[in-house]
Design a protein around this motif. Structure first.
Motif, PDB file in Angstrom:
ATOM      1  N   PHE A  38      39.355  46.461  55.825  1.00  0.00           N
ATOM      2  CA  PHE A  38      39.252  45.999  54.371  1.00  0.00           C
ATOM      3  C   PHE A  38      40.704  45.849  54.079  1.00  0.00           C
ATOM      4  O   PHE A  38      41.596  46.293  54.098  1.00  0.00           O
ATOM      5  CB  PHE A  38      38.711  47.275  53.606  1.00  0.00           C
ATOM      6  CG  PHE A  38      37.321  47.557  53.849  1.00  0.00           C
ATOM      7  CD1 PHE A  38      36.462  46.353  53.658  1.00  0.00           C
ATOM      8  CD2 PHE A  38      36.798  48.869  54.118  1.00  0.00           C
ATOM      9  CE1 PHE A  38      34.880  46.542  54.159  1.00  0.00           C
ATOM     10  CE2 PHE A  38      35.495  49.047  54.050  1.00  0.00           C
ATOM     11  CZ  PHE A  38      34.433  47.749  54.242  1.00  0.00           C
ATOM     12  N   LEU A  39      40.949  44.576  53.067  1.00  0.00           N
ATOM     13  CA  LEU A  39      42.127  44.360  52.520  1.00  0.00           C
ATOM     14  C   LEU A  39      42.541  45.172  51.458  1.00  0.00           C
ATOM     15  O   LEU A  39      41.730  45.420  50.716  1.00  0.00           O
ATOM     16  CB  LEU A  39      42.015  42.824  52.146  1.00  0.00           C
ATOM     17  CG  LEU A  39      43.296  42.128  51.574  1.00  0.00           C
ATOM     18  CD1 LEU A  39      44.241  41.987  52.545  1.00  0.00           C
ATOM     19  CD2 LEU A  39      42.997  41.050  50.939  1.00  0.00           C
ATOM     20  N   THR A  40      43.647  45.564  51.193  1.00  0.00           N
ATOM     21  CA  THR A  40      44.073  46.620  50.357  1.00  0.00           C
ATOM     22  C   THR A  40      45.182  45.967  49.320  1.00  0.00           C
ATOM     23  O   THR A  40      45.373  46.521  48.495  1.00  0.00           O
ATOM     24  CB  THR A  40      44.755  47.885  50.903  1.00  0.00           C
ATOM     25  OG1 THR A  40      45.612  47.750  51.765  1.00  0.00           O
ATOM     26  CG2 THR A  40      43.521  48.646  51.704  1.00  0.00           C
ATOM     27  N   ASP A  41      45.654  45.076  49.784  1.00  0.00           N
ATOM     28  CA  ASP A  41      46.739  44.289  48.847  1.00  0.00           C
ATOM     29  C   ASP A  41      46.147  43.424  48.077  1.00  0.00           C
ATOM     30  O   ASP A  41      45.719  42.578  48.439  1.00  0.00           O
ATOM     31  CB  ASP A  41      48.093  43.648  49.824  1.00  0.00           C
ATOM     32  CG  ASP A  41      49.152  43.161  49.262  1.00  0.00           C
ATOM     33  OD1 ASP A  41      48.927  42.520  48.020  1.00  0.00           O
ATOM     34  OD2 ASP A  41      50.279  43.418  49.827  1.00  0.00           O
ATOM     35  N   LEU A  42      46.379  43.720  46.786  1.00  0.00           N
ATOM     36  CA  LEU A  42      45.753  42.755  45.713  1.00  0.00           C
ATOM     37  C   LEU A  42      46.584  41.458  45.668  1.00  0.00           C
ATOM     38  O   LEU A  42      45.937  40.691  45.339  1.00  0.00           O
ATOM     39  CB  LEU A  42      45.884  43.516  44.227  1.00  0.00           C
ATOM     40  CG  LEU A  42      45.038  44.914  44.275  1.00  0.00           C
ATOM     41  CD1 LEU A  42      45.119  45.450  42.923  1.00  0.00           C
ATOM     42  CD2 LEU A  42      43.379  44.619  44.799  1.00  0.00           C
ATOM     43  N   THR A  43      47.893  41.427  45.982  1.00  0.00           N
ATOM     44  CA  THR A  43      48.679  40.271  45.613  1.00  0.00           C
ATOM     45  C   THR A  43      48.032  39.180  46.908  1.00  0.00           C
ATOM     46  O   THR A  43      47.740  38.147  46.684  1.00  0.00           O
ATOM     47  CB  THR A  43      50.137  40.146  46.069  1.00  0.00           C
ATOM     48  OG1 THR A  43      50.404  41.251  45.078  1.00  0.00           O
ATOM     49  CG2 THR A  43      50.936  39.196  45.939  1.00  0.00           C
ATOM     50  N   VAL A  44      47.816  39.779  47.977  1.00  0.00           N
ATOM     51  CA  VAL A  44      47.238  38.889  49.035  1.00  0.00           C
ATOM     52  C   VAL A  44      45.919  38.474  48.732  1.00  0.00           C
ATOM     53  O   VAL A  44      45.458  37.178  48.864  1.00  0.00           O
ATOM     54  CB  VAL A  44      47.402  39.565  50.328  1.00  0.00           C
ATOM     55  CG1 VAL A  44      46.513  38.887  51.484  1.00  0.00           C
ATOM     56  CG2 VAL A  44      48.666  39.874  50.742  1.00  0.00           C
ATOM     57  N   ALA A  45      44.863  39.365  48.058  1.00  0.00           N
ATOM     58  CA  ALA A  45      43.692  38.876  47.803  1.00  0.00           C
ATOM     59  C   ALA A  45      43.587  37.751  46.584  1.00  0.00           C
ATOM     60  O   ALA A  45      42.832  36.901  46.643  1.00  0.00           O
ATOM     61  CB  ALA A  45      43.027  40.214  47.229  1.00  0.00           C
ATOM     62  N   GLN A  46      44.672  37.807  45.846  1.00  0.00           N
ATOM     63  CA  GLN A  46      44.867  36.794  44.804  1.00  0.00           C
ATOM     64  C   GLN A  46      45.284  35.500  45.489  1.00  0.00           C
ATOM     65  O   GLN A  46      44.575  34.264  45.129  1.00  0.00           O
ATOM     66  CB  GLN A  46      45.960  37.189  43.416  1.00  0.00           C
ATOM     67  CG  GLN A  46      46.039  36.181  42.596  1.00  0.00           C
ATOM     68  CD  GLN A  46      44.905  36.100  41.587  1.00  0.00           C
ATOM     69  OE1 GLN A  46      45.050  36.918  40.866  1.00  0.00           O
ATOM     70  NE2 GLN A  46      44.126  34.975  41.626  1.00  0.00           N
ATOM     71  N   ARG A  47      45.786  35.558  46.421  1.00  0.00           N
ATOM     72  CA  ARG A  47      46.422  34.545  47.156  1.00  0.00           C
ATOM     73  C   ARG A  47      45.305  33.598  47.781  1.00  0.00           C
ATOM     74  O   ARG A  47      45.279  32.480  47.841  1.00  0.00           O
ATOM     75  CB  ARG A  47      47.782  34.881  47.987  1.00  0.00           C
ATOM     76  CG  ARG A  47      48.840  34.892  47.373  1.00  0.00           C
ATOM     77  CD  ARG A  47      50.161  35.051  48.265  1.00  0.00           C
ATOM     78  NE  ARG A  47      50.530  34.093  48.958  1.00  0.00           N
ATOM     79  CZ  ARG A  47      51.372  34.081  50.092  1.00  0.00           C
ATOM     80  NH1 ARG A  47      51.850  35.001  50.477  1.00  0.00           N
ATOM     81  NH2 ARG A  47      51.734  32.795  50.628  1.00  0.00           N
TER      82      ARG A  47
END
Length: 270
Positions: A15-24
């Motif tokens: 599970f991805l936890t970094d919101l900045t990466v998710a937004q990108r």
């Protein structure tokens, strides 16, 4: 209802936890701004939350029942668009009633290649595919002829899509952290509408020669002609001294034409 979701090793969940990466990652779908979006493997919705801000129809497909319960609780407005199914078994024609869509997601590493082969089988429905996969697989998909990573996946996808390697993602932004780096790519349908040769034979030729990638084509192609050997003249052609990683998609199409002509010649001799 599930308050959180336990990552399951058998489903390849990280599970991805970094919101900045998710937004990108979510922003990669902007290349096709009007199409509905299908997200594969949303997990706890870290990417979903940004996709739903795009002002478009969004559906998610998730095989993990615990994740489906979590998504229904935390994304009530999306409830009817949460599909508790196996993407690899889905009829993609019915997802948006036959309309084209953007495919995206933080794809499970162990089935990412299968996902992309399904994309190829449904390329008329998927003009754009983006998302995060294992770094090594992303390199293979985006690799150019002459590179070590260039192989079956490179040729098959680049036949129908233009590939962009967008950015690398570190292991530390996942729970649990994978043992390898990840990468985000985007694939856009190119202008090719047909190969001009038999597509099944094209795939067979590509797989045959890359299964013996260190050998010249005149050696690796012999398995295609196992029942009736090809002529010496066929193997004497200039291209036969090359190795598969040297050939572009167009050259593989030309090679398939040569193989097809030889198979037809042999058939007429019987």
């Amino acid at each position: 209802m599930a308050r959180t979701v336990r990552p399951k090793k058998n489903l390849g969940q990280h599970f991805l936890t970094d919101l900045t990466v998710a937004q990108r990652i979510a922003d990669t779908v902007d290349a096709c701004p009007t199409l509905p979006i299908l997200e594969v493997g949303p997990g706890m919705g870290v990417l979903t939350q940004y996709l739903t801000q795009k002002g478009r129809e969004v559906r998610v497909v998730e095989i993990d029942r615990e994740s489906v319960a979590y998504l229904r609780e935390h994304f009530p407005l999306l409830s009817e668009d949460i599909l508790g199914e196996d993407f690899l078994r889905m009829d993609l024609d019915r997802v948006f009633a036959g309309r084209p869509f953007v495919l995206t997601g933080n794809y499970p590493y162990d089935i990412s290649s299968q996902i992309f082969f399904k994309m190829l089988d449904n390329r008329c429905l998927i003009p754009c595919c983006t998302g995060m996969i294992q770094h090594e697989v992303a390199q293979r998909i985006a690799s150019a002829p002459g590179c070590k990573a260039y192989g079956i996946l490179s040729v098959m996808i680049q036949t129908w899509y233009d590939v962009e390697y967008l950015f690398t993602v570190d292991e530390t932004v996942f729970n649990p952290p994978p043992k390898v780096k990840s990468a985000v790519i985007r694939m856009m349908r190119n202008s090719r509408t047909h190969l001009g040769c038999d597509e099944a034979l094209f795939r067979r030729v590509v797989k045959a020669v890359f299964n013996q990638r260190r050998k010249m084509l005149r050696v690796s192609l012999r398995q295609i002609f196992s029942s009736t050997p090809a002529s010496p003249e066929f193997y004497a052609q200039a291209v036969m001294t090359r190795r598969p990683e040297e050939l572009s998609v167009s050259e593989f199409i030309n090679l398939t034409h040569l193989v097809s002509e030889e198979l037809e010649r042999l058939k007429n001799l019987l």
